[in-house]
Write a protein that holds these residues in place. Sequence first.
Motif, PDB file in Angstrom:
ATOM      1  N   ASN A 163       4.350  -4.587   4.703  1.00 54.66           N
ATOM      2  CA  ASN A 163       4.942  -3.730   5.739  1.00 54.66           C
ATOM      3  C   ASN A 163       5.420  -4.489   6.976  1.00 54.66           C
ATOM      4  N   ASN A 164       5.661  -5.800   6.828  1.00 54.32           N
ATOM      5  CA  ASN A 164       6.215  -6.552   7.948  1.00 54.32           C
ATOM      6  C   ASN A 164       7.279  -7.511   7.433  1.00 54.32           C
ATOM      7  N   THR A 165       8.536  -7.231   7.751  1.00 52.95           N
ATOM      8  CA  THR A 165       9.638  -8.043   7.228  1.00 52.95           C
ATOM      9  C   THR A 165       9.784  -9.383   7.934  1.00 52.95           C
ATOM     10  N   GLU A 166       9.122  -9.551   9.070  1.00 50.47           N
ATOM     11  CA  GLU A 166       9.309 -10.772   9.852  1.00 50.47           C
ATOM     12  C   GLU A 166       8.154 -11.762   9.732  1.00 50.47           C
ATOM     13  N   ASP A 167       6.932 -11.247   9.719  1.00 49.55           N
ATOM     14  CA  ASP A 167       5.767 -12.129   9.803  1.00 49.55           C
ATOM     15  C   ASP A 167       4.703 -11.720   8.797  1.00 49.55           C
ATOM     16  N   ALA A 168       4.451 -12.567   7.830  1.00 50.59           N
ATOM     17  CA  ALA A 168       3.464 -12.260   6.790  1.00 50.59           C
ATOM     18  C   ALA A 168       2.080 -12.028   7.387  1.00 50.59           C
ATOM     19  N   LYS A 169       1.724 -12.814   8.404  1.00 53.63           N
ATOM     20  CA  LYS A 169       0.392 -12.704   9.007  1.00 53.63           C
ATOM     21  C   LYS A 169       0.222 -11.388   9.761  1.00 53.63           C
ATOM     22  N   ALA A 170       1.330 -10.802  10.177  1.00 54.48           N
ATOM     23  CA  ALA A 170       1.259  -9.549  10.933  1.00 54.48           C
ATOM     24  C   ALA A 170       1.265  -8.324  10.029  1.00 54.48           C
ATOM     25  N   ALA A 171       1.448  -8.525   8.736  1.00 52.53           N
ATOM     26  CA  ALA A 171       1.468  -7.396   7.802  1.00 52.53           C
ATOM     27  C   ALA A 171       0.085  -6.762   7.722  1.00 52.53           C
ATOM     28  N   THR A 172       0.035  -5.461   7.865  1.00 57.48           N
ATOM     29  CA  THR A 172      -1.248  -4.744   7.806  1.00 57.48           C
ATOM     30  C   THR A 172      -1.434  -4.021   6.479  1.00 57.48           C
ATOM     31  N   ALA A 173      -0.378  -3.965   5.676  1.00 57.84           N
ATOM     32  CA  ALA A 173      -0.462  -3.355   4.348  1.00 57.84           C
ATOM     33  C   ALA A 173       0.267  -4.264   3.364  1.00 57.84           C
ATOM     34  N   LYS A 174      -0.471  -4.862   2.453  1.00 53.08           N
ATOM     35  CA  LYS A 174       0.105  -5.770   1.456  1.00 53.08           C
ATOM     36  C   LYS A 174       0.193  -5.014   0.135  1.00 53.08           C
ATOM     37  N   TYR A 175       1.315  -4.314  -0.026  1.00 53.53           N
ATOM     38  CA  TYR A 175       1.462  -3.362  -1.118  1.00 53.53           C
ATOM     39  C   TYR A 175       1.332  -3.995  -2.502  1.00 53.53           C
ATOM     40  N   VAL A 176       2.011  -5.114  -2.710  1.00 56.68           N
ATOM     41  CA  VAL A 176       1.982  -5.750  -4.030  1.00 56.68           C
ATOM     42  C   VAL A 176       0.581  -6.262  -4.349  1.00 56.68           C
ATOM     43  N   GLU A 177      -0.042  -6.896  -3.382  1.00 54.82           N
ATOM     44  CA  GLU A 177      -1.393  -7.422  -3.614  1.00 54.82           C
ATOM     45  C   GLU A 177      -2.385  -6.297  -3.897  1.00 54.82           C
ATOM     46  N   ASP A 182      -5.707  -3.283  -7.813  1.00 54.56           N
ATOM     47  CA  ASP A 182      -6.040  -2.037  -8.498  1.00 54.56           C
ATOM     48  C   ASP A 182      -5.876  -2.191 -10.008  1.00 54.56           C
ATOM     49  N   LEU A 183      -4.755  -2.765 -10.423  1.00 53.59           N
ATOM     50  CA  LEU A 183      -4.490  -2.921 -11.855  1.00 53.59           C
ATOM     51  C   LEU A 183      -5.540  -3.795 -12.523  1.00 53.59           C
ATOM     52  N   MET A 184      -5.905  -4.875 -11.862  1.00 56.37           N
ATOM     53  CA  MET A 184      -6.882  -5.786 -12.445  1.00 56.37           C
ATOM     54  C   MET A 184      -8.292  -5.207 -12.434  1.00 56.37           C
ATOM     55  N   ALA A 185      -8.479  -4.148 -11.645  1.00 62.23           N
ATOM     56  CA  ALA A 185      -9.760  -3.438 -11.628  1.00 62.23           C
ATOM     57  C   ALA A 185      -9.753  -2.282 -12.621  1.00 62.23           C
ATOM     58  N   GLY A 186      -8.652  -2.169 -13.361  1.00 65.02           N
ATOM     59  CA  GLY A 186      -8.557  -1.122 -14.371  1.00 65.02           C
ATOM     60  C   GLY A 186      -8.128   0.226 -13.837  1.00 65.02           C
ATOM     61  N   LYS A 187      -7.536   0.235 -12.628  1.00 64.02           N
ATOM     62  CA  LYS A 187      -7.113   1.490 -12.008  1.00 64.02           C
ATOM     63  C   LYS A 187      -5.601   1.507 -11.824  1.00 64.02           C
ATOM     64  N   ALA A 188      -5.069   2.689 -11.590  1.00 58.99           N
ATOM     65  CA  ALA A 188      -3.663   2.804 -11.214  1.00 58.99           C
ATOM     66  C   ALA A 188      -3.508   2.347  -9.772  1.00 58.99           C
ATOM     67  N   ALA A 189      -2.323   1.904  -9.421  1.00 59.98           N
ATOM     68  CA  ALA A 189      -2.083   1.459  -8.053  1.00 59.98           C
ATOM     69  C   ALA A 189      -2.297   2.621  -7.081  1.00 59.98           C
ATOM     70  N   THR A 190      -3.120   2.385  -6.062  1.00 60.15           N
ATOM     71  CA  THR A 190      -3.393   3.415  -5.053  1.00 60.15           C
ATOM     72  C   THR A 190      -2.099   3.848  -4.374  1.00 60.15           C
ATOM     73  N   THR A 191      -1.299   2.855  -3.967  1.00 59.92           N
ATOM     74  CA  THR A 191       0.048   3.109  -3.453  1.00 59.92           C
ATOM     75  C   THR A 191       1.010   2.570  -4.497  1.00 59.92           C
ATOM     76  N   SER A 192       1.677   3.461  -5.208  1.00 59.92           N
ATOM     77  CA  SER A 192       2.514   3.035  -6.337  1.00 59.92           C
ATOM     78  C   SER A 192       3.990   2.915  -5.994  1.00 59.92           C
ATOM     79  N   ALA A 193       4.401   3.407  -4.839  1.00 58.24           N
ATOM     80  CA  ALA A 193       5.812   3.322  -4.459  1.00 58.24           C
ATOM     81  C   ALA A 193       5.951   3.283  -2.946  1.00 58.24           C
ATOM     82  N   THR A 194       6.795   2.376  -2.480  1.00 56.17           N
ATOM     83  CA  THR A 194       7.133   2.294  -1.064  1.00 56.17           C
ATOM     84  C   THR A 194       8.638   2.053  -0.954  1.00 56.17           C
ATOM     85  N   LYS A 195       9.147   2.119   0.236  1.00 57.75           N
ATOM     86  CA  LYS A 195      10.572   1.899   0.448  1.00 57.75           C
ATOM     87  C   LYS A 195      10.869   0.406   0.525  1.00 57.75           C
ATOM     88  N   ALA A 196      11.770  -0.068  -0.316  1.00 59.90           N
ATOM     89  CA  ALA A 196      12.196  -1.468  -0.255  1.00 59.90           C
ATOM     90  C   ALA A 196      13.100  -1.652   0.959  1.00 59.90           C
TER      91      ALA A 196
END
Length: 207
Positions: A163-177, A182-196
């Motif tokens: 959620n931060n296009t300028e600074d990776a360290k300032a991102a507070t939500a890392k959607y892909v990670e 979630d997937l590796m824990a055997g669950k569906a993604a909690t947040t499965s879609a966001t705006k690109a």
Amino acid sequence: MKKPLFLVVLLAVVATLSSFLFAEGGYQVGDKAADFKLKNVDGKLVSLAGNSAAKGYIVVFTCNTCPYAKAYEDRIIALHQKYAPQGYPVVAINPNDPQIAPGDSYAEMQKQASSKKYPFAYVFDESQEVARTYGATRTPHVYVLQRTGAADFKVAYIGAIDNNTEDAKAATAKYVEQALADLMAGKAATTSATKAVGCTIKWKKKA
């Protein structure tokens, strides 16, 4: 006078709806992703089925020239370095028409990949068919795929990297990670879609 005005309004509505439908096309979360064969910067063809060890993929539509893509370049490298050993490598796809964006030509892709020492496949969607099939509209635009069979992959997440296009360290939500955790824990993604968020894909001009 009313009839021509009505036709103008009708055509405008149709054009708007057509644009909306095109933007809304492509894959949705849960859809099966079709395989592809695209040329990597090393000259070899890359496909989803080509890596039998992959548990899934982080497919990123990106390019050389977009400022947003450049801002996320190191983050895309970091995603591959972190998740490829866990079975989710990055496949970066450049969908841009080099006639419109010369800096996104195959030769320039090779230079960029060499300069940045990309550890992942960087392939050229020359026909733009893969981008259209996926429904990608921006660079970067991410699709996390999860293997569901010997050669089957489903779409588990679509959207932005964080959620931060300028600074990776300032991102507070890392959607892909988060989706991958979630997937590796055997669950569906909690947040499965966001705006690109990024530059619009440079589509080929219609003949």
